[in-house]
Write an enzyme that holds these catalytic residues in place. Structure first.
Site, PDB file in Angstrom:
ATOM      1  N   ASP A  78       4.047  -1.276  -0.751  1.00 51.89           N
ATOM      2  CA  ASP A  78       3.049  -0.215  -0.562  1.00 51.89           C
ATOM      3  C   ASP A  78       2.078  -0.651   0.530  1.00 51.89           C
ATOM      4  O   ASP A  78       1.447  -1.698   0.419  1.00 51.89           O
ATOM      5  CB  ASP A  78       2.300   0.028  -1.867  1.00 51.89           C
ATOM      6  CG  ASP A  78       1.507   1.326  -1.855  1.00 51.89           C
ATOM      7  OD1 ASP A  78       0.937   1.655  -0.797  1.00 51.89           O
ATOM      8  OD2 ASP A  78       1.455   2.002  -2.886  1.00 51.89           O
ATOM      9  N   LYS A  94      -5.472   2.451   4.186  1.00 54.38           N
ATOM     10  CA  LYS A  94      -6.919   2.470   4.409  1.00 54.38           C
ATOM     11  C   LYS A  94      -7.483   1.053   4.352  1.00 54.38           C
ATOM     12  O   LYS A  94      -7.118   0.269   3.470  1.00 54.38           O
ATOM     13  CB  LYS A  94      -7.606   3.353   3.372  1.00 54.38           C
ATOM     14  CG  LYS A  94      -7.222   4.830   3.483  1.00 54.38           C
ATOM     15  CD  LYS A  94      -7.936   5.659   2.433  1.00 54.38           C
ATOM     16  CE  LYS A  94      -7.531   7.126   2.546  1.00 54.38           C
ATOM     17  NZ  LYS A  94      -8.210   7.969   1.522  1.00 54.38           N
ATOM     18  N   ASP A 152       7.412  -1.783   7.881  1.00 53.68           N
ATOM     19  CA  ASP A 152       7.352  -0.995   9.118  1.00 53.68           C
ATOM     20  C   ASP A 152       5.907  -0.738   9.540  1.00 53.68           C
ATOM     21  O   ASP A 152       5.673   0.063  10.444  1.00 53.68           O
ATOM     22  CB  ASP A 152       8.067   0.342   8.925  1.00 53.68           C
ATOM     23  CG  ASP A 152       7.451   1.163   7.793  1.00 53.68           C
ATOM     24  OD1 ASP A 152       7.372   0.652   6.656  1.00 53.68           O
ATOM     25  OD2 ASP A 152       7.019   2.304   8.040  1.00 53.68           O
ATOM     26  N   ARG A 204      16.173   3.117   1.272  1.00 51.30           N
ATOM     27  CA  ARG A 204      15.733   4.487   1.572  1.00 51.30           C
ATOM     28  C   ARG A 204      14.363   4.489   2.219  1.00 51.30           C
ATOM     29  O   ARG A 204      14.057   5.374   3.020  1.00 51.30           O
ATOM     30  CB  ARG A 204      15.731   5.330   0.296  1.00 51.30           C
ATOM     31  CG  ARG A 204      14.834   4.830  -0.823  1.00 51.30           C
ATOM     32  CD  ARG A 204      15.106   5.578  -2.125  1.00 51.30           C
ATOM     33  NE  ARG A 204      14.256   5.105  -3.189  1.00 51.30           N
ATOM     34  CZ  ARG A 204      13.411   5.892  -3.874  1.00 51.30           C
ATOM     35  NH1 ARG A 204      13.304   7.164  -3.578  1.00 51.30           N
ATOM     36  NH2 ARG A 204      12.682   5.385  -4.844  1.00 51.30           N
ATOM     37  N   TYR A 205      13.538   3.494   1.915  1.00 51.60           N
ATOM     38  CA  TYR A 205      12.222   3.410   2.549  1.00 51.60           C
ATOM     39  C   TYR A 205      12.372   3.059   4.023  1.00 51.60           C
ATOM     40  O   TYR A 205      11.643   3.592   4.879  1.00 51.60           O
ATOM     41  CB  TYR A 205      11.357   2.372   1.832  1.00 51.60           C
ATOM     42  CG  TYR A 205      11.031   2.753   0.413  1.00 51.60           C
ATOM     43  CD1 TYR A 205      10.107   3.760   0.131  1.00 51.60           C
ATOM     44  CD2 TYR A 205      11.668   2.135  -0.654  1.00 51.60           C
ATOM     45  CE1 TYR A 205       9.825   4.131  -1.163  1.00 51.60           C
ATOM     46  CE2 TYR A 205      11.395   2.499  -1.963  1.00 51.60           C
ATOM     47  CZ  TYR A 205      10.468   3.501  -2.212  1.00 51.60           C
ATOM     48  OH  TYR A 205      10.203   3.868  -3.508  1.00 51.60           O
TER      49      TYR A 205
END
Length: 230
Positions: free
Chosen positions: A140, A144, A176, A210-211
């Site tokens: 994750d 921010k 990424d 998939r990410y």
């Protein structure tokens, strides 16, 4: 080892998503219990006694760890490629856990263990130098700035990880997000790891998740970082 009277931690992130399909509920009801390592939670192990990760798999094989396995495709791929290794996957998102269980059924792999919760709870009870390789794939990003302290690549997570990893053990990070790369390069060496590779191409045994496919569709560039435990 964490004290039994340590306050409970905050957890940030999703635990549940869309309504599970009937088949996924079946996987959770029928398969998850047998795949969970025991004595991870405070309820089952209030004194936080160390567990033997090799005993989870019934022998003295090397044990690997994947933190946040998402839908589980990389975890199952690694298990199939390395049948002599035991791999523990941690993922608090129950929908991802259900997806993994379906993939385990399809692949027929038997060298996986699943902790459907916070990786920190598992690391609390793993012995020193018990993990031979670890993976952090597309974590994750918490984009921010005020949320960067929630990222996995912070001392709260990295110091326990360093404790449980064997000297010379490999730690792989795929992301990424350029700022996640920045923070990884800053924080991971301070926790006791040496950078041994920073590549634009994946590892030879990599399976695109998939990410990663989403990142590529949206024009983001993957980064593959390899560290070794000092």
């Amino acid at each position: 080892m964490t004290s039994p009277d340590q306050p409970r931690r905050n957890f940030y992130g999703r635990i549940r998503g869309k309504t599970l399909r009937a088949s996924q509920k079946t996987y959770l009801n029928e398969d998850l219990g047998a795949l969970q390592p025991r004595d991870i939670t405070r309820e089952d192990n209030p004194d936080r006694r160390p567990i033997d990760p090799a005993a989870i798999f019934g022998d003295a094989r090397d044990v690997w760890l994947e933190v946040g396995f998402g839908g589980g495709e990389h975890l199952v791929h690694m298990a199939a490629r390395n049948p002599d290794v035991g791999i523990i996957g941690c993922e608090p998102f129950i929908n991802g856990v259900a997806m993994l269980l379906g993939k385990i059924r399809d692949a027929g792999v038997t060298n996986l263990s699943v902790h459907p919760g916070d990786a920190r709870d598992l690391m609390d009870v793993l012995p020193d130098a018990s993990i031979a390789k670890a993976f952090l794939n597309y974590p994750d990003p918490w984009p921010k700035k005020r949320h960067h302290r929630r990222r996995f690549v912070t001392p709260e997570h990295l110091l326990p990880l360093a404790r449980v990893m064997k000297p010379g053990a490999e730690f792989r990070v795929a992301t990424d997000i350029p700022d996640y790369v920045r923070q990884t390069l800053e924080e991971v060496p301070q926790a006791g790891f040496d950078l041994v590779g920073q590549e634009a191409e994946p590892w030879e045994d990599w399976l695109s998740t998939r990410y990663e496919q989403k990142a590529l569709r949206e024009g983001r560039t993957p980064h593959y970082l390899t560290f070794r435990r000092r």
